[in-house]
Design a protein around this motif. Structure first.
Motif, PDB file in Angstrom:
ATOM      1  N   ALA A 148      43.376  37.066  34.200  1.00 55.88           N
ATOM      2  CA  ALA A 148      44.140  36.136  34.225  1.00 55.88           C
ATOM      3  C   ALA A 148      45.299  36.087  35.397  1.00 55.88           C
ATOM      4  CB  ALA A 148      45.061  36.462  33.114  1.00 55.88           C
ATOM      5  N   THR A 149      45.288  36.849  36.512  1.00 60.64           N
ATOM      6  CA  THR A 149      46.213  36.994  37.182  1.00 60.64           C
ATOM      7  C   THR A 149      46.367  35.731  38.212  1.00 60.64           C
ATOM      8  OG1 THR A 149      46.441  39.518  36.936  1.00 60.64           O
ATOM      9  CG2 THR A 149      47.464  38.543  38.902  1.00 60.64           C
ATOM     10  N   LEU A 150      45.148  35.898  38.883  1.00 61.47           N
ATOM     11  CA  LEU A 150      45.101  34.773  39.797  1.00 61.47           C
ATOM     12  C   LEU A 150      45.194  33.213  39.091  1.00 61.47           C
ATOM     13  CD1 LEU A 150      42.662  35.519  42.769  1.00 61.47           C
ATOM     14  CD2 LEU A 150      44.870  35.078  42.902  1.00 61.47           C
ATOM     15  N   ALA A 151      44.324  33.318  38.254  1.00 63.20           N
ATOM     16  CA  ALA A 151      44.386  32.028  37.363  1.00 63.20           C
ATOM     17  C   ALA A 151      45.485  31.859  36.796  1.00 63.20           C
ATOM     18  CB  ALA A 151      43.166  32.008  36.280  1.00 63.20           C
ATOM     19  N   GLY A 152      46.325  32.702  36.290  1.00 63.68           N
ATOM     20  CA  GLY A 152      47.572  32.599  35.594  1.00 63.68           C
ATOM     21  C   GLY A 152      48.674  31.876  36.804  1.00 63.68           C
ATOM     22  N   PHE A 153      48.508  32.766  37.813  1.00 63.12           N
ATOM     23  CA  PHE A 153      49.482  32.214  38.924  1.00 63.12           C
ATOM     24  C   PHE A 153      49.235  30.567  39.089  1.00 63.12           C
ATOM     25  CE2 PHE A 153      49.291  31.000  43.359  1.00 63.12           C
ATOM     26  CZ  PHE A 153      50.594  30.850  43.488  1.00 63.12           C
ATOM     27  N   ALA A 154      48.155  30.589  39.190  1.00 62.92           N
ATOM     28  CA  ALA A 154      47.643  28.838  39.734  1.00 62.92           C
ATOM     29  C   ALA A 154      48.136  28.156  38.434  1.00 62.92           C
ATOM     30  CB  ALA A 154      46.182  28.932  39.850  1.00 62.92           C
ATOM     31  N   ASP A 155      48.015  28.607  37.261  1.00 64.27           N
ATOM     32  CA  ASP A 155      48.243  27.775  35.990  1.00 64.27           C
ATOM     33  C   ASP A 155      50.015  27.510  36.001  1.00 64.27           C
ATOM     34  OD1 ASP A 155      45.887  27.251  35.157  1.00 64.27           O
ATOM     35  OD2 ASP A 155      45.949  29.095  33.765  1.00 64.27           O
ATOM     36  N   THR A 156      50.573  28.649  36.521  1.00 67.52           N
ATOM     37  CA  THR A 156      51.996  28.591  36.616  1.00 67.52           C
ATOM     38  C   THR A 156      52.580  27.686  37.643  1.00 67.52           C
ATOM     39  OG1 THR A 156      52.165  31.041  35.652  1.00 67.52           O
ATOM     40  CG2 THR A 156      54.153  29.937  37.129  1.00 67.52           C
ATOM     41  N   ALA A 157      51.980  27.825  38.696  1.00 69.63           N
ATOM     42  CA  ALA A 157      52.166  26.821  39.841  1.00 69.63           C
ATOM     43  C   ALA A 157      51.907  25.289  39.469  1.00 69.63           C
ATOM     44  CB  ALA A 157      51.443  27.058  41.188  1.00 69.63           C
ATOM     45  N   LEU A 189      47.194  19.209  46.004  1.00 64.36           N
ATOM     46  CA  LEU A 189      46.631  20.604  45.580  1.00 64.36           C
ATOM     47  C   LEU A 189      46.630  21.067  44.203  1.00 64.36           C
ATOM     48  CD1 LEU A 189      45.146  22.975  47.441  1.00 64.36           C
ATOM     49  CD2 LEU A 189      47.481  24.113  47.281  1.00 64.36           C
ATOM     50  N   LEU A 190      47.768  20.782  43.472  1.00 66.07           N
ATOM     51  CA  LEU A 190      48.084  21.472  42.226  1.00 66.07           C
ATOM     52  C   LEU A 190      47.879  20.439  41.263  1.00 66.07           C
ATOM     53  CD1 LEU A 190      51.413  23.446  42.832  1.00 66.07           C
ATOM     54  CD2 LEU A 190      48.996  24.470  42.762  1.00 66.07           C
ATOM     55  N   LEU A 191      48.083  19.013  41.448  1.00 62.10           N
ATOM     56  CA  LEU A 191      48.081  18.007  40.392  1.00 62.10           C
ATOM     57  C   LEU A 191      46.985  17.293  40.580  1.00 62.10           C
ATOM     58  CD1 LEU A 191      51.772  17.302  40.304  1.00 62.10           C
ATOM     59  CD2 LEU A 191      50.686  18.877  38.890  1.00 62.10           C
ATOM     60  N   GLY A 192      46.594  17.096  41.783  1.00 65.07           N
ATOM     61  CA  GLY A 192      45.303  15.988  41.995  1.00 65.07           C
ATOM     62  C   GLY A 192      45.971  14.798  42.006  1.00 65.07           C
ATOM     63  N   ILE A 207      47.695  30.092  51.984  1.00 66.61           N
ATOM     64  CA  ILE A 207      47.216  31.395  52.326  1.00 66.61           C
ATOM     65  C   ILE A 207      46.622  32.068  50.939  1.00 66.61           C
ATOM     66  CG2 ILE A 207      48.398  33.554  52.667  1.00 66.61           C
ATOM     67  CD1 ILE A 207      50.399  31.886  54.376  1.00 66.61           C
ATOM     68  N   ILE A 208      46.979  31.898  49.816  1.00 70.32           N
ATOM     69  CA  ILE A 208      46.820  32.655  48.635  1.00 70.32           C
ATOM     70  C   ILE A 208      45.190  32.227  48.611  1.00 70.32           C
ATOM     71  CG2 ILE A 208      46.797  32.705  46.352  1.00 70.32           C
ATOM     72  CD1 ILE A 208      49.672  32.514  46.591  1.00 70.32           C
ATOM     73  N   TRP A 209      44.999  30.975  48.754  1.00 73.90           N
ATOM     74  CA  TRP A 209      43.376  30.356  48.652  1.00 73.90           C
ATOM     75  C   TRP A 209      42.758  31.339  49.521  1.00 73.90           C
ATOM     76  CZ3 TRP A 209      39.389  28.842  51.490  1.00 73.90           C
ATOM     77  CH2 TRP A 209      38.130  28.216  50.668  1.00 73.90           C
ATOM     78  N   TYR A 210      42.891  31.368  50.858  1.00 70.52           N
ATOM     79  CA  TYR A 210      42.186  31.978  51.986  1.00 70.52           C
ATOM     80  C   TYR A 210      42.094  33.699  51.525  1.00 70.52           C
ATOM     81  CZ  TYR A 210      41.648  27.972  55.060  1.00 70.52           C
ATOM     82  OH  TYR A 210      41.239  26.731  55.363  1.00 70.52           O
ATOM     83  N   LEU A 211      43.113  33.956  51.302  1.00 72.93           N
ATOM     84  CA  LEU A 211      43.170  35.564  50.880  1.00 72.93           C
ATOM     85  C   LEU A 211      42.039  35.939  49.707  1.00 72.93           C
ATOM     86  CD1 LEU A 211      46.760  36.397  51.108  1.00 72.93           C
ATOM     87  CD2 LEU A 211      45.197  37.202  52.702  1.00 72.93           C
ATOM     88  N   ALA A 212      42.127  34.925  48.554  1.00 70.89           N
ATOM     89  CA  ALA A 212      41.237  34.978  47.579  1.00 70.89           C
ATOM     90  C   ALA A 212      39.890  34.895  47.931  1.00 70.89           C
ATOM     91  CB  ALA A 212      41.635  33.880  46.317  1.00 70.89           C
ATOM     92  N   ASP A 213      39.382  33.998  48.617  1.00 75.69           N
ATOM     93  CA  ASP A 213      37.978  33.546  49.240  1.00 75.69           C
ATOM     94  C   ASP A 213      37.595  34.706  49.899  1.00 75.69           C
ATOM     95  OD1 ASP A 213      36.250  31.559  48.932  1.00 75.69           O
ATOM     96  OD2 ASP A 213      35.894  31.527  51.044  1.00 75.69           O
ATOM     97  N   LEU A 214      38.595  35.328  50.977  1.00 77.59           N
ATOM     98  CA  LEU A 214      37.894  36.627  51.461  1.00 77.59           C
ATOM     99  C   LEU A 214      37.511  37.587  50.414  1.00 77.59           C
ATOM    100  CD1 LEU A 214      40.672  36.867  54.170  1.00 77.59           C
ATOM    101  CD2 LEU A 214      38.231  36.459  54.590  1.00 77.59           C
ATOM    102  N   LEU A 215      37.951  37.521  49.209  1.00 83.83           N
ATOM    103  CA  LEU A 215      37.552  38.452  48.146  1.00 83.83           C
ATOM    104  C   LEU A 215      36.649  37.772  47.420  1.00 83.83           C
ATOM    105  CD1 LEU A 215      41.013  39.781  47.374  1.00 83.83           C
ATOM    106  CD2 LEU A 215      39.358  41.123  48.605  1.00 83.83           C
ATOM    107  N   ASP A 216      35.917  36.720  47.708  1.00 89.90           N
ATOM    108  CA  ASP A 216      35.264  36.082  46.896  1.00 89.90           C
ATOM    109  C   ASP A 216      35.624  35.635  45.513  1.00 89.90           C
ATOM    110  OD1 ASP A 216      33.107  36.362  48.868  1.00 89.90           O
ATOM    111  OD2 ASP A 216      32.473  38.309  48.214  1.00 89.90           O
ATOM    112  N   LEU A 241      41.497  30.337  41.112  1.00 90.99           N
ATOM    113  CA  LEU A 241      42.647  29.592  41.287  1.00 90.99           C
ATOM    114  C   LEU A 241      42.637  28.125  40.707  1.00 90.99           C
ATOM    115  CD1 LEU A 241      43.346  30.703  45.164  1.00 90.99           C
ATOM    116  CD2 LEU A 241      44.891  31.330  42.866  1.00 90.99           C
ATOM    117  N   GLY A 242      41.144  27.753  40.808  1.00 99.00           N
ATOM    118  CA  GLY A 242      41.258  25.974  40.417  1.00 99.00           C
ATOM    119  C   GLY A 242      41.598  25.199  41.500  1.00 99.00           C
ATOM    120  N   TYR A 243      41.866  25.412  42.620  1.00 99.12           N
ATOM    121  CA  TYR A 243      42.364  24.703  43.516  1.00 99.12           C
ATOM    122  C   TYR A 243      41.574  24.941  44.816  1.00 99.12           C
ATOM    123  CZ  TYR A 243      46.188  27.752  45.225  1.00 99.12           C
ATOM    124  OH  TYR A 243      46.874  28.611  45.878  1.00 99.12           O
TER     125      TYR A 243
END
Length: 747
Positions: free
Chosen positions: A387-396, A435-438, A712-721, A726-728
């Motif tokens: 839930a953490t990464l997804a939760g962060f993205a939902d909050t954003a 990015l967040l709302l499309g 940046i968060i997207w790139y960091l998360a992608d380095l971790l596969d 994130l959904g964005y």
């Protein structure tokens, strides 16, 4: 043997461990002059000694505290050492070499971190040099007359017998010898009827400084007549096929089992005794092993029965046949596992982990503490931990509209309340909303956004001035050299690209620039003193060339300017770092790495072309990421983190990002630590600040900081596969996909 009452300089050159206690003030002053005279980019720590008779001609030297370079040593290239490192008389260190703490190198030993290629079409003296570098961990004793060749990683606590030729990586705790060197035993294992005794005063600094030939362990009496301590260990029968170790999939058993490391699957499975050092495992600070160039290969057990097998005796994987026993899982082990491991830097020095709270601790796949070499890469957990990464993205996403409202002054966008309106603020608003709302920011319709932004471009020059400022004056070659209009080529172009039409006019100064003019401009850029600005200029020029290629009347008027750009860049990249420019004593690699990001973003990444020397780039970027001046606690800003994350992402995409990818474990560890640091910095309804201090917009949350940190968060998360959680996915300036495929490719 009797010594003179006052040792001479020649005496100290050969016995530098005596200098601290016996040198006169005049000799100390003379030694300071010797150190100041060392050329290149040099930094020498406290209580160090550099022999006057040594030939030290580095491109870059970082000599850690209490280290010395003795008589007639020969040092060139890039050498970076920890503390208590010794290069004894006639040692040769060349190329790209990194030593951990407490590394003792015997006399006449050579560490050769470079090589010649050997293509048959030309003589060897005309062959280009190559370099993969040499990495040596902490507490390593390398005997006399040893040769270590390019590309080798030597793990922590190794002992290498005299005369060995090391041609492949050695796992931590290895005792190795021979030509080629091979592992003879584990330094910790039981010998004869006794056990290896650990000297509490040893470890990093306990190796005797007076001859660099006393290892930090005191083995029990060894029945073998030619023990490893004498540099002639007896080999045990060698298994031609490395024994494959069973891996348990069950989480609890895996947490209780000894950790696997990435050193060729040859690390014994016995658990080492508690480390008596002050930062010992018992205190929650185990010493790490250096990351192997081939990160750990993960074999998955099919069912939980495999986990039970972890308690059974197991054959060692170090090519020897000596059986070892893995301790049975202890009650509660799954709850603790390796959770107390703290992040480590290049040399194993403890780095304080940020207190990020339970939210970040629950990141799925983020290993607590960021130990260097994971045993396995955990699969995504579909449960609460996910839930953490997804939760962060939902909050954003939920707060995006409020964040944009905060930065709309009723007429135009500002970076943050109280700031003046800027072109970039409007473009950042478009990027965040996409990015967040499309969608487009709701304060204007899509047509109004397009009309306002398109109207900012001067139709004659194609440049975009800042609000309230005059059109910048072009230089003699037709393009500009500095100012906000350079970045507007990027931000306005990509904002309009997201909205649909793209830039309405070509950038004429780039379209009309000849290849000769471009080369002259590139040669005149401040690569040595301002590589960041030089890279930013290349980014703007290359991005303008990209937009121009979309116009029927754009392109380059047949001048071949894009081809000249890439030709110049490929032939000017430093083969030691893969970058352009040189580090400085004041800023380290900051200018070079940040300039590399800007340069490659606009050129190689945007045009879908491979970067040169990607392994060297990874080495240089990871080295820079450990510079506490820019990445110490509370010092990270969006530019500095992005300018590490993107090059690592770009190079690992090129090199491969599997578990055995180049330094992939270290890259993942860095990405995990950065995610753990940045996610809690989100401020509800306000977004992210750019970063601490006066750099950029500063610490107050705003559009620029938010847009950059989201990417940046997207790139960091992608380095971790894990970017899919994130959904964005960035689609503008920081898009991961190339904007076109090659110079003539489609965009």
């Amino acid at each position: 043997m009797e010594h003179p009452s006052q040792p001479s300089v020649r005496h100290f050159d050969h016995c530098p461990w005596l200098f601290a206690d016996e040198a006169t003030e005049e000799q100390r002053a003379a030694q300071r002059e010797v150190q100041r005279a060392v050329g290149g980019d040099t930094g020498i720590g406290e209580r160090c000694y550099v022999a006057e008779s040594a030939a030290v001609f580095p491109d870059r030297l970082r000599l850690g505290d209490d280290s010395y370079i003795a008589a007639h040593a020969y040092v060139t290239g890039e050498l970076d050492t920890g503390s208590h490192c010794t290069l004894n008389p006639f040692t040769t260190v060349r190329g790209n070499v990194v030593l951990g703490h407490g590394v003792r190198i015997g006399a006449h030993t050579s560490l050769l971190g470079f090589n010649h290629s050997m293509a048959p079409d030309r003589p060897v003296y005309r062959q280009p040099l190559t370099s993969r570098g040499i990495r040596v961990g902490d507490d390593v004793w390398i005997g006399s007359h040893v040769i270590v060749v390019d590309g080798v990683t030597i793990g922590d606590h190794c002992v290498i017998g005299a005369g060995a030729v090391v041609t492949r990586d050695l796992p931590a705790w290895s005792v190795a010898a021979g030509n080629p060197a091979r592992v003879l035993r584990d330094r910790r294992e039981v010998r004869g009827s006794g056990t290896a005794e650990v000297d509490p005063a040893a470890a990093v600094s306990g190796i005797r400084p007076d001859d660099s030939r006393t290892p930090t362990t005191r083995p029990a009496p060894d029945p073998e007549p030619r023990a490893a301590a004498a540099g002639h260990p007896q080999p045990t029968p060698h298994d031609r096929r490395a024994v494959q170790t069973a891996r348990a999939a069950d989480t609890e058993a895996a947490a209780a089992a000894p950790e696997r490391r990435s050193d060729d699957n040859r690390t014994p499975t016995t658990r080492p005794a508690p480390d008596p050092e002050p930062r010992a495992a018992a205190a929650g600070h185990p010493q790490p092993t250096p990351h192997d160039r081939r990160a750990v290969q993960t074999a998955k057990a099919a069912d939980t029965e495999a986990a039970a097998a972890a308690a059974a005796p197991e054959r060692r994987s170090d090519d020897n046949r000596t059986p070892t026993t893995r301790p049975a899982p202890e009650p509660g082990a799954a709850a603790t596992g390796n959770a107390e491991r703290a992040p480590h830097d290049r040399r194993g020095v403890q780095v304080a982990a940020p207190a990020v709270g339970a939210e970040v601790a629950d990141l799925p796949g983020i290993r607590p503490g960021g130990g260097r070499t994971p045993a396995t890469r955990p699969a995504p957990d579909p449960g609460p931990r996910a839930a953490t990464l997804a939760g962060f993205a939902d909050t954003a996403r939920d707060q995006a509209a409020r964040l944009l409202d905060r930065c709309w002054d009723g007429e135009r966008y500002v970076d943050r309340p109280g700031a003046v309106p800027t072109v970039r603020a409007h473009c950042d608003a478009v990027e965040i909303a996409d990015l967040l709302l499309g969608a487009v920011p709701e304060h204007l319709s899509a047509e109004e956004h397009i009309g306002r932004l398109s109207g900012l471009q001067d139709p004659k020059s194609g440049l975009v001035p800042e609000f309230g400022e005059p059109l910048p004056v072009a230089d003699a070659d037709g393009f500009i050299g500095e100012g906000a209009a350079l970045y507007h080529v990027l931000c306005l172009g990509y904002a309009l690209d997201l909205l649909g039409p793209g830039l309405p006019h070509p950038v004429c100064g780039v379209r009309d620039m000849t290849s000769r003019q471009l080369i002259a401009r590139l040669e005149a850029l401040p690569w040595r003193t301002g590589a960041w600005g030089a890279g930013a200029w290349v980014d703007s020029l290359a991005t303008a060339a990209h937009w121009n290629l979309r116009h029927d009347d754009g392109g380059d008027n047949g001048h071949g300017t894009p081809e000249a750009l890439f030709g110049w860049l490929l032939t000017r990249a430093d083969p030691w770092t893969g970058m352009w420019g040189r580090p400085s004593a004041e800023e380290g690699r900051l200018q070079v790495v940040n300039g590399y990001y800007r340069l490659t973003r606009g050129s190689f990444a945007q045009f879908g072309l491979p970067v040169p020397y990607p392994e060297r780039v990874v080495d240089a970027v990871l080295d820079h990421a450990r510079d506490a001046r820019h990445f110490g606690p509370g010092r990270e800003n969006a530019c500095n983190v992005l300018d590490v994350a993107h090059p690592l992402w770009l190079c690992t995409r090129q090199l491969g990002r599997d578990a055995d990818g180049y330094r992939s474990g270290e890259i993942r560890d860095w990405a995990e630590r950065q995610l753990a640091t940045v996610l809690p910095r989100w401020q509800d309804g306000r977004g992210f600040g750019f970063g601490p201090g006066a750099a950029g917009p500063g610490p107050d949350p705003g559009l620029q900081g938010t847009e950059m940190w989201l990417a940046i968060i997207w790139y960091l998360a992608d380095l971790l596969d894990r970017s899919g959680e994130l959904g964005y996915r960035p689609r503008g300036i920081h898009r991961p996909e190339p904007a076109r495929q090659g110079i003539g490719g489609l965009s």
